[in-house]
Design a protein around this motif. Structure first.
Motif: not given
Ligand SMILES: Nc1ncnc2c1ncn2[C@@H]1O[C@H](COP(=O)(O)OP(=O)(O)OP(=O)(O)O)[C@@H](O)[C@H]1O
Ligand SMILES: [Mg+2]
Length: 328
Positions: A252, A280, A306, A308-309
């Motif tokens: 993101e 995104r 960022t 994100e997992r």
């Protein structure tokens, strides 16, 4: 006299039984039926030596039953277990002294103190050498944070303290592997952190740690490998990295220059789109540092970047299509 060094207290456990590379645990077709229900069903586990292996599953999914079979505490209805390449339970006498276990709390005498209980447990074992006993017990109590409560009677121990004492009993001798069933059950957040720290420390010394949990977030912080159980069946197993990689991570980007950011990410082959003012995209096999570099050199000012997992719980739900609730 100064205190003996740790490695003097824990002399070498002897020659390794097997060459390195042999898995710590292998099961094939491991099955346990209670009546007509297979609560563990055709389990094929492979736990690499030296791993911290999280054995995950909702309540009732068969974790404790599996662990009891690994340790020869109950016999399988079908299938095989090998620990360090040796068949169980026939090689129990040879293998089990090298395996420390914690399964649903130790059998302790309520009227003895924690320390006295450890003395009894050590004296009852075949290799609890007397001369080093006091020092080994003191070290084990310290490692689990129980030194201050060592002279309290076991019956006055809280659940978390009992759990710690169980861990201490598994640590009285050097072990090649620890098999721990829900080791942080009943512990406060501080205790949970300490156990995580202890597990990392043991793993750094080369000890294989196999631990079960229904708390996925906790496991994520400490394990190198995981297996997931659902209704007695193995849903998946492998390295944490492979499992989380298989379930796409997302990037993101927060920027005032949304249009340009989308353009650059698309030129790199990502399917970037704008959602709620941010850009995104699925990360795929791209390295995050390559993306941020491309954005910055392309003149995009970054307010945020960022990755994100998906959590292990997301992975579990994606694989089973079910929530992480009591299995049966
Ligand atoms: N002795 C027994 N007789 C009959 N059923 C049993 C017995 N022991 C376990 N079970 C059943 O086997 C299933 C698996 O139980 P198990 O204790 O292995 O689950 P678990 O994954 O360890 O759960 P938890 O996270 O709650 O500890 C459950 O449905 C349980 O009710
Ligand atoms: Mg259990």
């Amino acid at each position: 006299m100064s205190a003996p060094a740790v490695d003097q207290l824990h002399p070498s456990a002897g020659e390794p039984l097997v060459p390195t590379g042999t898995p710590a645990i292998v099961t094939e077709g491991l099955t346990k039926r209670f009546g007509s229900v297979a609560v563990v069903d055709q389990l094929a586990l492979e736990v690499p030596a030296g791993s911290v292996f999280g054995f995950l599953g909702p309540n009732g999914s068969g974790k404790t039953t599996t662990i009891r079979m690994l340790l020869g505490l109950i016999s399988p209805s079908a299938g095989e277990v090998e620990l360090f390449g040796r068949p169980m339970p026939s090689a129990s006498d040879e293998v089990l002294p090298q395996v420390g276990a914690l399964v649903e709390g130790p059998a302790c005498y309520p009227w003895l103190t924690g320390k006295q209980n450890l003395e009894r447990i050590d004296a009852a074992g075949p290799h609890g050498e007397r001369s080093t006993r006091p020092a080994r017990i003191a070290l084990a109590l310290e490692r689990v944070g129980l030194s201050a409560a060592q002279d309290k009677k076991f019956k006055a121990y809280s659940l978390g303290m009992r759990q710690r004492l169980g861990l201490a009993s598994a640590l009285l001798r050097p072990r090649r592997m620890l098999i721990l069933d829900e080791p942080t059950n009943g512990m406060d957040p501080q205790g949970t952190r300490e156990i995580r720290h202890l597990i990392r420390e043991l793993a750094a010394d080369g000890t294989t740690v196999f631990l079960s949990s229904h708390l996925l977030a906790e496991i994520e912080q400490v394990c190198t490998h995981v297996a997931m159980m659902s209704l007695g069946k193995l849903v998946t197993q492998g390295s944490l990295a492979a499992l989380q990689g298989a379930n796409a991570a997302r990037v993101e980007v927060q920027t005032d220059d949304v249009g340009r950011a989308v353009e650059i990410l698309r030129s790199l082959g990502l399917e970037a789109e704008v959602q709620e003012g941010n850009v995104r995209a699925e990360l795929g096999d791209r390295r995050p540092e390559d993306l941020s570099h491309a954005l910055v050199t392309g003149g995009v000012g970054l307010r945020g970047f960022t990755i994100e997992r998906p959590s292990l719980e997301d992975t579990f739900v994606a694989l089973t299509g079910e929530g992480f609730d009591v299995a049966r």
